[in-house]
Design an enzyme around this catalytic site. Structure first.
Site, PDB file in Angstrom:
ATOM      1  N   LYS A   1      12.332  -3.995  -9.516  1.00 26.81           N
ATOM      2  CA  LYS A   1      13.938  -3.957  -9.209  1.00 26.81           C
ATOM      3  C   LYS A   1      14.490  -2.593  -8.307  1.00 26.81           C
ATOM      4  O   LYS A   1      15.850  -3.232  -7.481  1.00 26.81           O
ATOM      5  CB  LYS A   1      14.845  -3.716 -10.470  1.00 26.81           C
ATOM      6  CG  LYS A   1      14.485  -4.602 -11.622  1.00 26.81           C
ATOM      7  CD  LYS A   1      16.075  -3.775 -12.561  1.00 26.81           C
ATOM      8  CE  LYS A   1      15.855  -5.300 -13.894  1.00 26.81           C
ATOM      9  NZ  LYS A   1      16.629  -5.111 -15.036  1.00 26.81           N
TER      10      LYS A   1
ATOM     11  N   GLU B   1       3.794   5.591  -7.867  1.00 28.59           N
ATOM     12  CA  GLU B   1       3.861   5.359  -9.365  1.00 28.59           C
ATOM     13  C   GLU B   1       4.367   4.503 -10.016  1.00 28.59           C
ATOM     14  O   GLU B   1       3.931   3.622 -11.237  1.00 28.59           O
ATOM     15  CB  GLU B   1       4.216   6.835 -10.065  1.00 28.59           C
ATOM     16  CG  GLU B   1       4.356   6.615 -12.185  1.00 28.59           C
ATOM     17  CD  GLU B   1       2.508   6.200 -12.730  1.00 28.59           C
ATOM     18  OE1 GLU B   1       3.033   5.574 -13.578  1.00 28.59           O
ATOM     19  OE2 GLU B   1       1.525   6.813 -11.311  1.00 28.59           O
TER      20      GLU B   1
ATOM     21  N   GLN C   1       7.650  -9.320   7.780  1.00 26.13           N
ATOM     22  CA  GLN C   1       8.950  -8.513   7.386  1.00 26.13           C
ATOM     23  C   GLN C   1       9.319  -7.353   8.126  1.00 26.13           C
ATOM     24  O   GLN C   1      10.660  -6.414   7.808  1.00 26.13           O
ATOM     25  CB  GLN C   1       8.909  -8.498   5.877  1.00 26.13           C
ATOM     26  CG  GLN C   1       7.500  -7.562   5.576  1.00 26.13           C
ATOM     27  CD  GLN C   1       7.189  -7.602   3.869  1.00 26.13           C
ATOM     28  OE1 GLN C   1       6.830  -8.222   3.927  1.00 26.13           O
ATOM     29  NE2 GLN C   1       8.267  -6.755   3.285  1.00 26.13           N
TER      30      GLN C   1
ATOM     31  N   GLN D   1      15.140  -8.909  -3.767  1.00 25.99           N
ATOM     32  CA  GLN D   1      14.100  -9.254  -3.092  1.00 25.99           C
ATOM     33  C   GLN D   1      13.995  -9.860  -4.174  1.00 25.99           C
ATOM     34  O   GLN D   1      12.835 -11.141  -4.743  1.00 25.99           O
ATOM     35  CB  GLN D   1      13.219  -8.243  -2.449  1.00 25.99           C
ATOM     36  CG  GLN D   1      11.551  -8.638  -2.177  1.00 25.99           C
ATOM     37  CD  GLN D   1      10.707  -8.006  -2.169  1.00 25.99           C
ATOM     38  OE1 GLN D   1      10.230  -7.546  -0.764  1.00 25.99           O
ATOM     39  NE2 GLN D   1       9.431  -6.818  -3.044  1.00 25.99           N
TER      40      GLN D   1
ATOM     41  N   HIS E   1       4.357   1.777  -8.598  1.00 28.62           N
ATOM     42  CA  HIS E   1       3.344   0.348  -8.069  1.00 28.62           C
ATOM     43  C   HIS E   1       2.560   0.757  -9.452  1.00 28.62           C
ATOM     44  O   HIS E   1       2.415  -0.968 -10.361  1.00 28.62           O
ATOM     45  CB  HIS E   1       2.701   0.723  -7.477  1.00 28.62           C
ATOM     46  CG  HIS E   1       3.431   0.843  -5.596  1.00 28.62           C
ATOM     47  ND1 HIS E   1       3.960   1.675  -4.795  1.00 28.62           N
ATOM     48  CD2 HIS E   1       3.718  -0.280  -5.013  1.00 28.62           C
ATOM     49  CE1 HIS E   1       4.902   1.138  -3.786  1.00 28.62           C
ATOM     50  NE2 HIS E   1       4.624   0.009  -4.300  1.00 28.62           N
TER      51      HIS E   1
ATOM     52  N   GLY F   1       0.381  -0.706   0.124  1.00 31.14           N
ATOM     53  CA  GLY F   1       0.015  -0.233  -0.075  1.00 31.14           C
ATOM     54  C   GLY F   1       1.105   0.914  -0.224  1.00 31.14           C
ATOM     55  O   GLY F   1       1.779   0.826   0.175  1.00 31.14           O
TER      56      GLY F   1
END
Length: 283
Positions: free
Chosen positions: A149, A31, A57, A154, A33, A27
């Site tokens: 990226k 931009e 996490q 991750q 996402h 959430g």
């Protein structure tokens, strides 16, 4: 667009589809996402995004409680981007009982860099990703999931997870979206004061300078010295850097020997005031 909170509701919305395009988020969308949603959308027959701040996490001293929850604004942005289903589970929906079964990623990838400075972080990430994948892709012959990226390590952990568990999911790695001055877009940028926001661009500039120095060196460069100089330069500006380092893109191991033909990535994490920022640049 449908907003659902339970796993049963999600699966009901996805029945009849065969290839979901999925963008997991915590959430407070920006931009970056939305760009992932737009990139993933043509690759599936239904577009799904999740909004869930994953307690697993976060370390006890980190910002789980203060992390911005902006569901209404996020839903508006997702609908405008063409998202079909938003999965916004409450903690009791995704973790109805303590999550005692967890995914422990390979330590060669998960205990370095971010994993070194945030112990247990990638266990929490891998566990919630596996659970979200189960919610979205159960019974599906195939699917696609998009990650940014900016969280370079991750993405690599998730790719390894998909490979190791033979999941029929294509991983899309979206390019880092940046502000005009070069700052990588991040949900945590909202923590920055106006003065810190002006200073924040110097993380990406430090990474670029380190990458250029590494590429300009002939023979076998002294990367440790170059990295140390970069850390010191950032610290002199008032930052508290965790790492600025040059690694191989393939496995995030330190490169050995000459660098001329080796695909590399420069990664960094540093705290500016109370805000920890991360970034990377492929070189």
């Amino acid at each position: 667009m449908h907003i659902v909170h339970t796993i049963a509701e999600l699966r009901q919305q996805l029945s009849g589809f065969k290839r979901p395009a999925f963008v997991p988020t915590m959430g407070n969308l920006h931009e970056g996402h939305i760009a992932l949603v737009r990139q993933a959308r043509p690759l599936g027959d239904v577009t799904v995004s999740s909004i869930f701040v994953n307690r697993l996490q976060f370390a006890p001293h980190e910002d789980f409680d203060s992390y911005p929850r902006t569901l209404d604004a996020d839903a508006e942005r997702l609908e405008a981007a063409g998202c079909d289903v938003v999965f916004a589970p409450r903690e009791k929906d995704l973790y109805p009982e303590p999550q005692t079964f967890k995914v422990h990623p390979a330590t060669d990838l998960s205990d370095i860099l971010e994993g070194h400075f945030r112990p247990g972080f990638f266990i929490g990430v891998s566990t919630v990703v596996m659970k979200l994948f189960s919610c979205v892709f159960a019974g599906m012959p195939t699917g696609v999931a998009a990650f940014g990226k900016k969280d370079y390590q991750q993405v690599m952990v998730v790719r390894r997870l998909v490979q190791q568990f033979a999941l029929p999911i294509e991983i899309l790695a979206g390019e880092t979206q940046r502000a005009e001055d070069g700052l990588a877009l991040s949900s945590r940028n909202s923590y920055l004061s106006p003065a810190e926001r002006q200073e924040a661009v110097h993380l990406s500039r430090a990474l670029r300078a380190l990458g250029e120095a590494a590429r300009a060196a002939t023979g076998q460069p002294d990367l440790a010295a170059l990295e140390s100089q970069a850390l010191q330069a950032l610290a002199r500006r008032g930052w508290k850097p965790d790492y600025l380092t040059v690694r191989r893109r393939a496995d995030l191991a330190p490169p050995q020997g000459a660098l001329a033909d080796v695909p590399l990535v420069v990664l960094g994490a540093a705290k500016l005031g109370n805000t920890r920022l991360i970034d990377n640049l492929e070189i």
